[in-house]
Design a protein around this motif. Structure first.
Motif, PDB file in Angstrom:
ATOM      1  N   ALA A  36       0.835  -1.213   0.000  1.00  7.47           N
ATOM      2  CA  ALA A  36       0.000   0.000   0.000  1.00  7.47           C
ATOM      3  C   ALA A  36       0.862   1.252   0.000  1.00  7.47           C
ATOM      4  O   ALA A  36       1.872   1.333   0.707  1.00  7.47           O
ATOM      5  N   ASN A  37       0.458   2.229  -0.806  1.00  2.00           N
ATOM      6  CA  ASN A  37       1.136   3.524  -0.798  1.00  2.00           C
ATOM      7  C   ASN A  37       0.305   4.606  -0.111  1.00  2.00           C
ATOM      8  O   ASN A  37       0.788   5.714   0.134  1.00  2.00           O
ATOM      9  N   THR A  38      -0.957   4.288   0.207  1.00  2.00           N
ATOM     10  CA  THR A  38      -1.856   5.228   0.876  1.00  2.00           C
ATOM     11  C   THR A  38      -2.483   4.526   2.074  1.00  2.00           C
ATOM     12  O   THR A  38      -2.781   3.330   2.027  1.00  2.00           O
ATOM     13  N   LEU A  39      -2.675   5.279   3.149  1.00  2.00           N
ATOM     14  CA  LEU A  39      -3.345   4.774   4.339  1.00  2.00           C
ATOM     15  C   LEU A  39      -4.596   5.600   4.586  1.00  2.00           C
ATOM     16  O   LEU A  39      -4.556   6.832   4.520  1.00  2.00           O
ATOM     17  N   ALA A  40      -5.704   4.935   4.862  1.00  2.00           N
ATOM     18  CA  ALA A  40      -6.929   5.633   5.266  1.00  2.00           C
ATOM     19  C   ALA A  40      -7.365   5.091   6.623  1.00  2.00           C
ATOM     20  O   ALA A  40      -7.500   3.876   6.799  1.00  2.00           O
ATOM     21  N   ILE A  41      -7.555   5.996   7.580  1.00  2.00           N
ATOM     22  CA  ILE A  41      -8.033   5.619   8.915  1.00  2.00           C
ATOM     23  C   ILE A  41      -9.497   6.018   9.011  1.00  2.00           C
ATOM     24  O   ILE A  41      -9.835   7.198   8.901  1.00  2.00           O
ATOM     25  N   LEU A  42     -10.357   5.033   9.233  1.00  2.00           N
ATOM     26  CA  LEU A  42     -11.804   5.266   9.200  1.00  2.00           C
ATOM     27  C   LEU A  42     -12.333   5.651  10.580  1.00  2.00           C
ATOM     28  O   LEU A  42     -13.192   4.993  11.159  1.00  2.00           O
ATOM     29  N   GLY A  43     -11.817   6.754  11.088  1.00  2.00           N
ATOM     30  CA  GLY A  43     -12.400   7.337  12.280  1.00  2.00           C
ATOM     31  C   GLY A  43     -11.783   6.907  13.592  1.00  2.00           C
ATOM     32  O   GLY A  43     -11.135   5.873  13.711  1.00  2.00           O
ATOM     33  N   ASP A  44     -12.004   7.745  14.598  1.00  2.00           N
ATOM     34  CA  ASP A  44     -11.429   7.603  15.927  1.00  2.00           C
ATOM     35  C   ASP A  44      -9.923   7.424  15.836  1.00  2.00           C
ATOM     36  O   ASP A  44      -9.340   6.482  16.375  1.00  2.00           O
ATOM     37  N   VAL A  45      -9.311   8.370  15.139  1.00  2.00           N
ATOM     38  CA  VAL A  45      -7.853   8.429  15.055  1.00  2.00           C
ATOM     39  C   VAL A  45      -7.290   8.606  16.461  1.00  2.00           C
ATOM     40  O   VAL A  45      -6.341   7.942  16.865  1.00  2.00           O
ATOM     41  N   LYS A  46      -7.884   9.502  17.230  1.00  2.00           N
ATOM     42  CA  LYS A  46      -7.489   9.765  18.607  1.00  2.00           C
ATOM     43  C   LYS A  46      -8.565   9.247  19.556  1.00  2.00           C
ATOM     44  O   LYS A  46      -9.670   8.895  19.121  1.00  2.00           O
ATOM     45  N   HIS A  47      -8.246   9.223  20.842  1.00  2.00           N
ATOM     46  CA  HIS A  47      -9.206   8.677  21.803  1.00  2.00           C
ATOM     47  C   HIS A  47      -9.741   9.707  22.786  1.00  2.00           C
ATOM     48  O   HIS A  47     -10.928   9.701  23.075  1.00  2.00           O
ATOM     49  N   GLU A  48      -8.899  10.580  23.277  1.00  2.00           N
ATOM     50  CA  GLU A  48      -9.252  11.418  24.421  1.00  2.00           C
ATOM     51  C   GLU A  48     -10.433  12.334  24.131  1.00  2.00           C
ATOM     52  O   GLU A  48     -10.473  13.020  23.113  1.00  2.00           O
ATOM     53  N   LEU A  49     -11.403  12.334  25.050  1.00  2.00           N
ATOM     54  CA  LEU A  49     -12.601  13.175  24.966  1.00  2.00           C
ATOM     55  C   LEU A  49     -12.705  14.010  26.235  1.00  2.00           C
ATOM     56  O   LEU A  49     -12.242  13.591  27.300  1.00  2.00           O
ATOM     57  N   PRO A  50     -13.353  15.181  26.169  1.00  2.00           N
ATOM     58  CA  PRO A  50     -13.916  15.824  24.965  1.00  2.00           C
ATOM     59  C   PRO A  50     -12.866  16.489  24.095  1.00  2.00           C
ATOM     60  O   PRO A  50     -13.044  16.654  22.910  1.00  2.00           O
ATOM     61  N   THR A  51     -11.762  16.942  24.732  1.00  2.00           N
ATOM     62  CA  THR A  51     -10.674  17.545  23.965  1.00  2.00           C
ATOM     63  C   THR A  51      -9.363  16.880  24.380  1.00  2.00           C
ATOM     64  O   THR A  51      -9.215  16.456  25.534  1.00  2.00           O
ATOM     65  N   PRO A  52      -8.407  16.784  23.456  1.00  2.00           N
ATOM     66  CA  PRO A  52      -7.151  16.082  23.747  1.00  2.00           C
ATOM     67  C   PRO A  52      -6.160  16.941  24.528  1.00  2.00           C
ATOM     68  O   PRO A  52      -5.256  17.550  23.965  1.00  2.00           O
ATOM     69  N   ARG A  53      -6.325  17.005  25.830  1.00  2.00           N
ATOM     70  CA  ARG A  53      -5.421  17.817  26.645  1.00  2.00           C
ATOM     71  C   ARG A  53      -4.056  17.133  26.816  1.00  2.00           C
ATOM     72  O   ARG A  53      -3.017  17.745  26.628  1.00  2.00           O
ATOM     73  N   GLU A  54      -4.085  15.850  27.208  1.00  2.00           N
ATOM     74  CA  GLU A  54      -2.839  15.143  27.489  1.00  2.00           C
ATOM     75  C   GLU A  54      -2.182  14.583  26.231  1.00  2.00           C
ATOM     76  O   GLU A  54      -0.959  14.441  26.187  1.00  2.00           O
ATOM     77  N   THR A  55      -2.966  14.263  25.216  1.00  2.00           N
ATOM     78  CA  THR A  55      -2.454  13.428  24.132  1.00  2.00           C
ATOM     79  C   THR A  55      -2.347  14.123  22.784  1.00  2.00           C
ATOM     80  O   THR A  55      -1.999  13.485  21.799  1.00  2.00           O
ATOM     81  N   ALA A  56      -2.627  15.419  22.702  1.00  2.00           N
ATOM     82  CA  ALA A  56      -2.599  16.102  21.412  1.00  2.00           C
ATOM     83  C   ALA A  56      -1.230  15.995  20.747  1.00  2.00           C
ATOM     84  O   ALA A  56      -1.121  15.726  19.548  1.00  2.00           O
ATOM     85  N   ALA A  57      -0.165  16.203  21.516  1.00  2.00           N
ATOM     86  CA  ALA A  57       1.189  16.125  20.945  1.00  2.00           C
ATOM     87  C   ALA A  57       1.495  14.712  20.467  1.00  2.00           C
ATOM     88  O   ALA A  57       2.136  14.525  19.418  1.00  2.00           O
ATOM     89  N   GLU A  58       1.025  13.718  21.215  1.00  2.00           N
ATOM     90  CA  GLU A  58       1.248  12.324  20.836  1.00  2.00           C
ATOM     91  C   GLU A  58       0.523  12.002  19.528  1.00  2.00           C
ATOM     92  O   GLU A  58       1.072  11.327  18.650  1.00  2.00           O
ATOM     93  N   VAL A  59      -0.704  12.485  19.391  1.00  2.00           N
ATOM     94  CA  VAL A  59      -1.474  12.245  18.166  1.00  2.00           C
ATOM     95  C   VAL A  59      -0.793  12.927  16.984  1.00  2.00           C
ATOM     96  O   VAL A  59      -0.677  12.336  15.892  1.00  2.00           O
ATOM     97  N   ARG A  60      -0.342  14.141  17.170  1.00  2.00           N
ATOM     98  CA  ARG A  60       0.316  14.861  16.079  1.00  2.00           C
ATOM     99  C   ARG A  60       1.601  14.159  15.643  1.00  2.00           C
ATOM    100  O   ARG A  60       1.862  14.019  14.441  1.00  2.00           O
ATOM    101  N   GLN A  61       2.386  13.686  16.600  1.00  2.00           N
ATOM    102  CA  GLN A  61       3.611  12.967  16.247  1.00  2.00           C
ATOM    103  C   GLN A  61       3.280  11.663  15.531  1.00  2.00           C
ATOM    104  O   GLN A  61       3.977  11.260  14.586  1.00  2.00           O
ATOM    105  N   PHE A  62       2.230  10.991  15.956  1.00  2.00           N
ATOM    106  CA  PHE A  62       1.743   9.769  15.291  1.00  2.00           C
ATOM    107  C   PHE A  62       1.440  10.045  13.823  1.00  2.00           C
ATOM    108  O   PHE A  62       1.859   9.289  12.932  1.00  2.00           O
TER     109      PHE A  62
END
Length: 270
Positions: A54-80
């Protein structure tokens, strides 16, 4: 591999769902000591992509987990997402119900594209609609689609071995529906469309999330958090597969066989 490969628009696209990056933060709030699984998840997505070519990846939702807003994990998601952009030519994100502020997190990462939460329609051998599954797709997209691939539900199966050990395994679900009937239920609109659509439900990609037991799938007809409430979920219409595409049978036969096996084990151990 907890995903499928789609060839469309000249691309080989690895489709996965529910990466739930940052899930461990919730476990820690519950008093469970859990180390980050993000590197393991990245390794899985790299390996699956290489296996599929595969040369393309599609993630079908819930890329991140933390709700309601990503306070602790935003940097981790961005690096991912940055790491995924190094592994794939394109990374397509379809927002799910956990993906608040994903637009801000993914902003300006080259090669990462945030799609509409109502889904993406791709033309290939079969016209395929990709979405998370918490929100209805556009009716015109659903009318055109031959296949609908979604996440959100995290299907899994319980398997009993010959000594009575029960393991929980990720599963892939396939359900055939009459497209005209589905559109009528979903939009309360009659349409003369006597065609079949195949619905495929992918398991969660996160290593620690096994998910929803398919034995309870018919109960989702009463759950307004998923578009499966509009789908005919009679067990004889639901095909159950392991992630290596081993066919376990339609849900009615799978549950019948499991009940017989459990009864046999009770007789042996009593």
């Amino acid at each position: 591999m907890r995903g499928v490969v789609l060839r469309a628009d000249g691309e080989n696209i690895l489709l996965v769902a529910d990466t739930h990056v940052g899930y461990e933060a919730e476990l820690r709030l519950r008093g469970i000591r859990a180390v980050s699984q993000t590197n393991r998840l990245l390794d899985d997505l790299r390996r699956w992509g290489e296996e599929a070519g595969a040369n393309t990846l599609a993630i079908l939702g819930d890329v991140k987990h933390e709700l309601p807003t990503p306070r602790e994990t935003a940097a981790e998601v961005r690096q991912f997402l940055k790491e995924l952009a190094r592994l794939y030519e394109r990374v397509i994100l379809i927002p799910g119900n956990h993906d608040g502020l994903l637009d801000e997190i993914s902003q300006a990462i080259e090669g990462v594209y945030l799609a509409d939460g109502r889904g993406v329609l791709l033309d290939g051998v079969r016209t395929t609609l990709l979405l998370h599954g918490h929100a209805k797709p556009r009716p015109e997209d659903l009318a055109r689609a031959d296949v609908l691939i979604m996440g959100h539900t995290h299907p899994s199966v319980s398997i009993v071995d010959e000594i009575g050990y029960v393991s929980r395994e990720h599963a892939i679900i396939k359900i055939k529906q009459n497209k005209g009937d589905l559109i009528k239920k979903m939009y309360n609109k009659s349409i003369d469309l006597n065609e079949e659509i195949r619905i495929i439900i992918l398991p969660a990609s996160h290593p620690l999330i096994t998910g929803f037991n398919v034995a309870n799938l018919p109960q989702l007809n009463n759950d307004d958090r998923t578009i499966l409430r509009y789908v005919d979920l009679r067990p004889e219409l639901v095909e159950v597969y392991l992630t290596d595409f081993t066919f376990l049978g339609t849900l009615d036969l799978f549950l019948s066989g499991r009940a017989e096996e459990e009864s046999r084990l009770e007789m042996v151990t009593s």
